[in-house]
Every structure is written in C-alpha cells, then in structure tokens.
Write a protein that holds these residues in place. Structure first.
Motif, short mmCIF file in Angstrom:
data_model
loop_
_atom_site.label_atom_id
_atom_site.label_comp_id
_atom_site.label_asym_id
_atom_site.label_seq_id
_atom_site.Cartn_x
_atom_site.Cartn_y
_atom_site.Cartn_z
N UNK A 15 50.37 -28.88 -41.54
CA UNK A 15 49.41 -27.77 -41.49
C UNK A 15 50.00 -26.57 -40.75
N UNK A 16 50.71 -26.84 -39.66
CA UNK A 16 51.33 -25.76 -38.90
C UNK A 16 52.39 -25.04 -39.73
N UNK A 17 53.17 -25.82 -40.50
CA UNK A 17 54.20 -25.22 -41.36
C UNK A 17 53.54 -24.35 -42.43
N UNK A 18 52.42 -24.81 -42.98
CA UNK A 18 51.70 -24.03 -43.97
C UNK A 18 51.21 -22.72 -43.37
N UNK A 21 54.16 -20.44 -43.07
CA UNK A 21 54.57 -19.92 -44.39
C UNK A 21 53.61 -18.84 -44.87
N UNK A 22 52.32 -19.08 -44.72
CA UNK A 22 51.33 -18.11 -45.19
C UNK A 22 51.35 -16.85 -44.34
N UNK A 23 51.71 -16.98 -43.08
CA UNK A 23 51.80 -15.82 -42.20
C UNK A 23 52.88 -14.86 -42.65
N UNK A 24 53.90 -15.39 -43.30
CA UNK A 24 55.01 -14.56 -43.78
C UNK A 24 54.66 -13.84 -45.09
N UNK A 25 53.53 -14.20 -45.71
CA UNK A 25 53.12 -13.50 -46.93
C UNK A 25 52.50 -12.18 -46.54
N UNK A 26 53.04 -11.13 -47.06
CA UNK A 26 52.61 -9.78 -46.74
C UNK A 26 51.28 -9.50 -47.43
N UNK A 27 50.26 -9.17 -46.66
CA UNK A 27 48.91 -8.98 -47.21
C UNK A 27 48.48 -7.53 -47.21
N UNK A 114 50.90 -17.70 -55.05
CA UNK A 114 51.89 -18.21 -54.10
C UNK A 114 51.20 -18.99 -52.99
N UNK A 115 50.07 -18.49 -52.53
CA UNK A 115 49.29 -19.18 -51.49
C UNK A 115 48.85 -20.55 -51.99
N UNK A 116 48.34 -20.61 -53.22
CA UNK A 116 47.90 -21.88 -53.80
C UNK A 116 49.08 -22.85 -53.93
N UNK A 117 50.25 -22.32 -54.30
CA UNK A 117 51.44 -23.16 -54.44
C UNK A 117 51.82 -23.78 -53.09
N UNK A 118 51.81 -22.95 -52.04
CA UNK A 118 52.09 -23.46 -50.70
C UNK A 118 51.08 -24.53 -50.31
N UNK A 119 49.81 -24.29 -50.64
CA UNK A 119 48.75 -25.25 -50.33
C UNK A 119 48.98 -26.58 -51.03
N UNK A 120 49.33 -26.53 -52.33
CA UNK A 120 49.59 -27.76 -53.08
C UNK A 120 50.78 -28.52 -52.52
N UNK A 121 51.84 -27.78 -52.16
CA UNK A 121 53.02 -28.41 -51.58
C UNK A 121 52.65 -29.14 -50.28
N UNK A 173 44.17 -22.09 -46.71
CA UNK A 173 44.49 -21.35 -47.94
C UNK A 173 43.35 -20.42 -48.34
N UNK A 174 42.11 -20.89 -48.21
CA UNK A 174 40.95 -20.05 -48.56
C UNK A 174 40.91 -18.80 -47.67
N UNK A 175 41.21 -18.99 -46.39
CA UNK A 175 41.21 -17.86 -45.46
C UNK A 175 42.27 -16.83 -45.87
#
Length: 183
Positions: A15-18, A21-27, A114-121, A173-175
């Motif tokens: 969960x921490x890794x996710x 990873x999501x923090x690095x996605x530019x929003x 991409x977020x959903x992909x990270x979530x599935x992984x 992921x929803x957040x």
C-alpha cells in the motif's frame, strides 16, 4: 499463527509503494513528489534531485528548484528533460522553475487508467502475499505442526486481512482518481 504481523507488514508495504507511485503522477498541481524518481549526476554519483536542491511551491501550478551548488543547474535541467515529466524547465541562472500546465481531458483519462493499472498491480501483489501465507499454513498443517481447525481459522484470518488491504488500495486509487478528475 505468528506470521500475521509479517503478512500485515508486507501488505502495508504494498500500500505504501502504491501511495508513492501515485504521488509521482502529475495531477495538474505542483507536487514535489513528481521529482522523487529524478536523479542528478553530482560528482560522478547519481543523487536524488531532492538531496542536491531545495524545492518550493511558490504557487499551486509551479515548483521552484534551487540547487545548493549553482554548477548543478544544467545537470538538473537535463535530468528533468530526460525524465517522463513532460514539462520544460525554465532556467533563470539561479533557479529552475517548472510550470505545470492544466491537464487536458484526454491526459486526465490516461492518468486515471494509469492509476487503475497501479491499483491492479498492487492488488495482485496483495493476493500473492495471501497465497504464499496460505501455502505456508497448508505445509504446516500437512507436517502436523498445526491442526486442520487452526489452518481453517488462519486461512479465514488471512483472507480477511487481504480483503481489508484490497479495500485500502481501492480507497487510495479512488482518492487519486477524484484528484485527477476534479481539477
């Protein structure tokens, strides 16, 4: 039975890794986490950008990078251009400014995918942890180290732990998806 804290620790790491990873996605907002994967050659050693410069957010759409050593301006600029940030750095001779443009609708959809992909992984990683833990319990039961009842209880407990962490991944992921679509 004593493996539960270990299983929980492994699942929490996922969960921490996710989250990382999501923090690095530019929003569309300036976020220093997008610079985490960028390294700069500093005296021949690849050093994380955040260790050779101070990074501030002067406004919601930009980052200001001020290296401790002025000779690092060019290498930092090159590292940012070589990364997959998709932002052109503006070098004024003292600092580098990154201006984050507003996201297009198409780019938002790509980032949500991409977020959903990270979530599935991450969910697959959690399920693999569960599978390994259950197999270990099954081996203990076959070796008569634990009873069949203990095995069934352990299997149920591990499944509950798995379900809880899958819910946490969905929540993370929803957040992020909400953050991407609200801007």
């Amino acid at each position: 039975m004593s493996d539960y804290p270990e299983i929980e620790r492994k699942m929490q790491k996922t969960c921490d890794a996710l989250t990382s990873d999501l923090g690095a996605i530019r929003a569309g907002r300036a976020n220093t986490a997008v610079l985490n994967p960028i390294t700069v050659s500093y005296y021949g050693v690849d050093t994380p950008l955040l260790q050779v410069a101070s990074v501030s957010t002067p406004d919601p759409r930009s980052l200001l990078i001020q290296p401790w050593d002025a000779s690092l301006l060019k290498p930092i600029e090159k590292a940012i251009l070589a990364s997959d940030l998709g932002i052109n750095p503006q070098n004024d001779g003292r600092a580098i400014r990154l201006v984050f443009p507003p996201l297009t609708e198409e780019r938002r959809r790509d980032l949500v995918k991409q977020t959903k992909k990270y979530g599935e992984t991450s969910k697959v990683a959690i399920r693999n942890i569960r599978r390994d833990a259950v197999e270990k319990m099954k081996k203990q039961q076959k070796a008569s180290e634990i009873t069949e009842d203990d095995y069934k209880i352990a299997e149920k407990d591990i499944q509950k732990l798995t379900d809880d962490f899958i819910k946490e991944i969905d929540s993370i992921c929803d957040k992020k998806e909400k953050e991407l679509t609200e801007i």
